[in-house]
Motif scaffolding. Sequence first.
Motif, PDB file in Angstrom:
ATOM      1  N   LEU A  79     100.335   6.819  20.842  1.00  0.00           N
ATOM      2  CA  LEU A  79     100.778   7.964  20.057  1.00  0.00           C
ATOM      3  C   LEU A  79      99.525   8.612  19.474  1.00  0.00           C
ATOM      4  N   TRP A  80      99.302   9.890  19.810  1.00  0.00           N
ATOM      5  CA  TRP A  80      98.078  10.590  19.417  1.00  0.00           C
ATOM      6  C   TRP A  80      98.313  11.473  18.199  1.00  0.00           C
ATOM      7  N   HIS A  81      97.307  11.514  17.323  1.00  0.00           N
ATOM      8  CA  HIS A  81      97.359  12.379  16.148  1.00  0.00           C
ATOM      9  C   HIS A  81      95.979  12.957  15.863  1.00  0.00           C
ATOM     10  N   CYS A  82      95.964  14.049  15.125  1.00  0.00           N
ATOM     11  CA  CYS A  82      94.718  14.699  14.732  1.00  0.00           C
ATOM     12  C   CYS A  82      94.041  13.859  13.649  1.00  0.00           C
ATOM     13  N   GLU A  83      92.760  13.626  13.817  1.00  0.00           N
ATOM     14  CA  GLU A  83      92.011  12.855  12.821  1.00  0.00           C
ATOM     15  C   GLU A  83      91.780  13.633  11.527  1.00  0.00           C
ATOM     16  N   THR A  84      91.877  14.941  11.589  1.00  0.00           N
ATOM     17  CA  THR A  84      91.632  15.761  10.403  1.00  0.00           C
ATOM     18  C   THR A  84      92.899  15.955   9.574  1.00  0.00           C
ATOM     19  N   CYS A  85      93.959  16.497  10.183  1.00  0.00           N
ATOM     20  CA  CYS A  85      95.169  16.807   9.417  1.00  0.00           C
ATOM     21  C   CYS A  85      96.258  15.743   9.550  1.00  0.00           C
ATOM     22  N   GLY A  86      96.135  14.832  10.520  1.00  0.00           N
ATOM     23  CA  GLY A  86      97.074  13.726  10.655  1.00  0.00           C
ATOM     24  C   GLY A  86      98.339  14.024  11.440  1.00  0.00           C
ATOM     25  N   VAL A  87      98.508  15.232  11.944  1.00  0.00           N
ATOM     26  CA  VAL A  87      99.731  15.603  12.650  1.00  0.00           C
ATOM     27  C   VAL A  87      99.816  14.886  14.003  1.00  0.00           C
ATOM     28  N   VAL A  88     100.995  14.309  14.291  1.00  0.00           N
ATOM     29  CA  VAL A  88     101.249  13.671  15.581  1.00  0.00           C
ATOM     30  C   VAL A  88     101.411  14.764  16.627  1.00  0.00           C
ATOM     31  N   THR A  89     100.637  14.674  17.705  1.00  0.00           N
ATOM     32  CA  THR A  89     100.621  15.730  18.704  1.00  0.00           C
ATOM     33  C   THR A  89     101.365  15.374  19.989  1.00  0.00           C
ATOM     34  N   HIS A  90     101.188  14.152  20.484  1.00  0.00           N
ATOM     35  CA  HIS A  90     101.790  13.770  21.760  1.00  0.00           C
ATOM     36  C   HIS A  90     101.681  12.265  21.955  1.00  0.00           C
ATOM     37  N   TRP A  91     102.301  11.785  23.025  1.00  0.00           N
ATOM     38  CA  TRP A  91     102.081  10.394  23.433  1.00  0.00           C
ATOM     39  C   TRP A  91     101.757  10.364  24.915  1.00  0.00           C
ATOM     40  N   SER A  92     101.013   9.348  25.292  1.00  0.00           N
ATOM     41  CA  SER A  92     100.681   9.128  26.697  1.00  0.00           C
ATOM     42  C   SER A  92     100.978   7.676  27.043  1.00  0.00           C
ATOM     43  N   ALA A  93     101.345   7.450  28.295  1.00  0.00           N
ATOM     44  CA  ALA A  93     101.695   6.106  28.756  1.00  0.00           C
ATOM     45  C   ALA A  93     100.440   5.301  29.071  1.00  0.00           C
ATOM     46  N   PHE A  94     100.493   3.988  28.804  1.00  0.00           N
ATOM     47  CA  PHE A  94      99.408   3.083  29.187  1.00  0.00           C
ATOM     48  C   PHE A  94      99.295   2.988  30.698  1.00  0.00           C
ATOM     49  N   ASP A  95     100.433   2.977  31.365  1.00  0.00           N
ATOM     50  CA  ASP A  95     100.476   2.832  32.820  1.00  0.00           C
ATOM     51  C   ASP A  95     100.128   4.169  33.470  1.00  0.00           C
ATOM     52  N   PRO A  96      98.996   4.257  34.179  1.00  0.00           N
ATOM     53  CA  PRO A  96      98.607   5.540  34.781  1.00  0.00           C
ATOM     54  C   PRO A  96      99.573   6.008  35.867  1.00  0.00           C
ATOM     55  N   GLU A  97     100.424   5.130  36.365  1.00  0.00           N
ATOM     56  CA  GLU A  97     101.417   5.509  37.373  1.00  0.00           C
ATOM     57  C   GLU A  97     102.648   6.165  36.749  1.00  0.00           C
ATOM     58  N   TYR A  98     102.800   6.031  35.433  1.00  0.00           N
ATOM     59  CA  TYR A  98     103.942   6.631  34.746  1.00  0.00           C
ATOM     60  C   TYR A  98     103.674   8.125  34.607  1.00  0.00           C
ATOM     61  N   LYS A  99     104.457   8.931  35.221  1.00  0.00           N
ATOM     62  CA  LYS A  99     104.185  10.367  35.350  1.00  0.00           C
ATOM     63  C   LYS A  99     104.905  11.211  34.302  1.00  0.00           C
ATOM     64  N   ARG A 100     104.895  10.744  33.057  1.00  0.00           N
ATOM     65  CA  ARG A 100     105.534  11.508  31.991  1.00  0.00           C
ATOM     66  C   ARG A 100     104.772  11.282  30.693  1.00  0.00           C
ATOM     67  N   MET A 101     104.684  12.333  29.908  1.00  0.00           N
ATOM     68  CA  MET A 101     104.135  12.225  28.560  1.00  0.00           C
ATOM     69  C   MET A 101     105.052  12.973  27.615  1.00  0.00           C
ATOM     70  N   GLY A 102     104.974  12.661  26.344  1.00  0.00           N
ATOM     71  CA  GLY A 102     105.771  13.335  25.337  1.00  0.00           C
ATOM     72  C   GLY A 102     104.907  14.293  24.536  1.00  0.00           C
ATOM     73  N   ILE A 103     105.453  15.459  24.256  1.00  0.00           N
ATOM     74  CA  ILE A 103     104.747  16.472  23.477  1.00  0.00           C
ATOM     75  C   ILE A 103     105.608  16.808  22.260  1.00  0.00           C
ATOM     76  N   ASN A 104     105.000  16.811  21.099  1.00  0.00           N
ATOM     77  CA  ASN A 104     105.713  17.125  19.870  1.00  0.00           C
ATOM     78  C   ASN A 104     105.973  18.634  19.800  1.00  0.00           C
ATOM     79  N   LEU A 105     107.226  19.015  19.942  1.00  0.00           N
ATOM     80  CA  LEU A 105     107.590  20.433  19.924  1.00  0.00           C
ATOM     81  C   LEU A 105     107.296  21.108  18.592  1.00  0.00           C
ATOM     82  N   ARG A 106     107.188  20.338  17.534  1.00  0.00           N
ATOM     83  CA  ARG A 106     106.942  20.938  16.224  1.00  0.00           C
ATOM     84  C   ARG A 106     105.539  21.547  16.110  1.00  0.00           C
ATOM     85  N   LEU A 107     104.695  21.359  17.137  1.00  0.00           N
ATOM     86  CA  LEU A 107     103.388  22.010  17.173  1.00  0.00           C
ATOM     87  C   LEU A 107     103.499  23.476  17.564  1.00  0.00           C
TER      88      LEU A 107
END
Length: 126
Positions: A79-107
């Motif tokens: 789960l990724w977030h900005c180091e400055t403002c702390g907002v959660v931006t997206h998530w990425s899978a550990f498995d490089p074969e997993y072809k989906r990521m999540g994006i926080n629509l509130r951005l």
Amino acid sequence: MIWRPDLTDGRGDAGMSHEGSCHCGAIRIVIEADPVDASECNCSICRRTGALWTYSPPGKVQVTGVGAGYVQGDATLTLWHCETCGVVTHWSAFDPEYKRMGINLRLFDPELWSALPRRFIDGASW
């Protein structure tokens, strides 16, 4: 853990792309297509961050900026977030074969996501 974006993918059709950012603007995300729904999850982390998710193949998303990653319990995603403002931006899978990521629509501007159908994900039961 520091996330560094892969900027090799283009933006695709500029007429369909949407750009959003964290609060301070240090991280920007461009998605190529209109989201079809917005997912709300009640897992322990999503209910605390208040994220509203859409999903995309990683190659259809452009992320610029440097964020910090958090890996929770089962180590399946970061789960990724900005180091400055702390907002959660997206998530990425550990498995490089997993072809989906999540994006926080509130951005993104609420006009993009406010009228989307909501999909409830019962992550607390996993």
